[in-house]
Design a protein around this motif. Sequence first.
Motif, mmCIF file in Angstrom:
data_model
loop_
_atom_site.group_PDB
_atom_site.id
_atom_site.type_symbol
_atom_site.label_atom_id
_atom_site.label_comp_id
_atom_site.label_asym_id
_atom_site.label_seq_id
_atom_site.Cartn_x
_atom_site.Cartn_y
_atom_site.Cartn_z
ATOM 1 N N SER A 170 3.337 -4.180 -2.422
ATOM 2 C CA SER A 170 1.967 -5.106 -1.844
ATOM 3 C C SER A 170 0.959 -4.532 -2.754
ATOM 4 N N LYS A 171 0.835 -2.837 -2.861
ATOM 5 C CA LYS A 171 -0.606 -2.306 -3.064
ATOM 6 C C LYS A 171 -0.603 -2.545 -4.336
ATOM 7 N N LYS A 172 0.425 -2.494 -5.755
ATOM 8 C CA LYS A 172 -0.204 -3.201 -7.433
ATOM 9 C C LYS A 172 -0.057 -4.480 -7.059
ATOM 10 N N LYS A 173 0.268 -4.990 -6.427
ATOM 11 C CA LYS A 173 0.926 -6.240 -6.439
ATOM 12 C C LYS A 173 1.628 -6.863 -7.884
ATOM 13 N N GLU A 174 3.007 -6.094 -8.097
ATOM 14 C CA GLU A 174 3.909 -6.628 -8.686
ATOM 15 C C GLU A 174 5.442 -5.895 -8.065
ATOM 16 N N LEU A 175 6.318 -6.222 -8.724
ATOM 17 C CA LEU A 175 7.499 -6.074 -8.114
ATOM 18 C C LEU A 175 8.036 -4.498 -8.770
#
Length: 674
Positions: free
Chosen positions: A450-455
């Motif tokens: 969620s912080k990096k907004k990636e898998l």
Amino acid sequence: MPENNETLKIIKFYASKSNTPVIDFDKFLTFVKKYAEKYKSKKKELAVLEKDTDIVITSDLLSLSEEGRCELEYDGKNIVRILYPGYFREKIERAWQEYENNSALPFPSEESLQIKIPEKLLIMVDVKNDFVQWLGNDNIEESKIFRLDFPHGINSVVITPHLFKEKLLEYSMYKIRAYLREGRNAYYIQNKLAGIFKEKEITLKELIEQTLERPMHVINTVRSPTDFYFRYWTTLSNLIISDYKKKVNMLAEEHSFCQAAYLAGFYCVYFKGFLQKDRESHLAIKQVEKAIRKPPYAFTLNDIYTIKDDKGTPITKKCAREKIHSFLEKNTRKEENGKFPSILRVNTVDGKQYFIYKDNVLPLSLRRVNELGSKLRNQYVELWEQELKQFRKTQIMIDDNSFAQELENKTKEEDPLLYSLLRYDLLFVLSHESETNRRIKAEINRWFDSKKKELLPLPSILGLSREELLDDARRRLPIWQIMPVVGSLVGFFKKISHKFKSFSNEAKVAAKESKRMVSKSIKGKTAGVTSVKKEKASTVTTKRVSAETTSKREPTAKEQREAYRKKILQLKEELIGKDAKIEDSMNELIDKWNPILEEKARKNLVEDVNALVRDFLRSLRRGFAVSPPDLARVRNLAERLAENKAFDRIAKKDYLKKYIELYMVKVLGDRVKK
């Protein structure tokens, strides 16, 4: 060349005025000069025709000829005649326009128009056999002309494709109205039909009155025929034809009555078939919609073509592929509010395109992740076991980055669709938009950073830890290879053994013989010395071992059991808290996941689950003999067990998974007590 070409307009005008499609070139040039002189004040573009008539007209005629709008006849290199095929079409359309203004006129024919249409322009239609087929044909050249041929000596009708498609039914209704207005025909037809359609007298009367007063209104009963309307129109058509077909010398008007009756009847047949086909297409599309909501959830276009209905008939036999394409195009179009469409197109790295219902993307992704993770786990453990047996370690066995890159390549190769689905922008939005159950959404949400907004990296998503895989591979090695000292020695000797293979057999034999002779000569002298050396060596070894033991003492069995028990208690506290009893928590979960009410069968299902867990843990006893698994490993193992096909009938898998986690901890704890 644009339609407003002045030369083409003049050709049309001249052909109509001369009442012939064949135009003498010289006479036409003279006419053009006079025409331009007369109308140049109104049309400035005609001025050039007045001055350079021969040059401009010849140039325009050559262009019109290339476009097929006219044909030219030559005498040597000189144009002598212009043949204008559009003359026939225009004359026929003028005749139908006159009929529209006066429906008492007969339908146009070659005889009534006093023309002979060239065969290359004609499409000859046998009304009884081919009319319905031509109505369904949308690829008709506008330059062609239909000649409709009727049975029983009824006159033919000529009509252009546009009027054939758009107006002929309307013209037929006007002609049937003219028939009903003739004498007592309306009363006669009503009585005839009343004898066929019992208890429909009022409906019949209304239909005939509407045909007499508003013929355009009753056209809808032909275009959308119910079973009653279909029978009505086909019966009415037969009654009209029967009145005249045996008559030897029919009047032109009577020919038109029969023509209209035939056309109305076959129009009704066409629309009835069209509606039936449309209904079948609609049902086939429903079948497609139903099928692609079910496993395997992802379908290529060819997969969709092979879908069958409940009777085993391929849907492409009931529905044109264009209809399927339209359905997919409509449902894959993004919604106005910006949400994903109901069906997603997914293009894969291997060049394929899949269609997947939006609500199925998350379950499909989770299922394929679990399947691929399990498959790759087995592959890597087996492969790495073989590497370790040869005392080798590849780069992916010792480096996390290399392992992650290897997994990415493997996923592309093994499951290109899954690789294309593993996109943060897709899965994150669908976790909020799609109507998927909470358990699946919760599992998918674990994949997000969620912080990096990636898998998360692929190893985390697939549940494949490089270190765990390596540990699993080690546990499968022979016991002697696991022991540090023995394993190292064997490995060392395996690495250097190849250096000594170059010795010749003669050298080995010589060395052996030399050793034998030396041993024989000094055997007696060295016996005492050897005994003393052994005693000293034994003393030194005993002292060294004693010193090592004193400096680094191994934990006793009792201490190991106590450490194991504490770890089990820690697992239990992490799962249900410090004060809760594990048996009580398990019983509560059984009530939630066990769908069976009958007591004996209910207990049997619980025992099936327990037996599977025990067998599974037994297969991993080496790994958990010294230290139990941590919480993450317990959850991972429980998830794999809960997805076992034997438990497909259990719907509430989240409660089942929690139960398995607790039972695993209980079984491991019971082993300590023993």
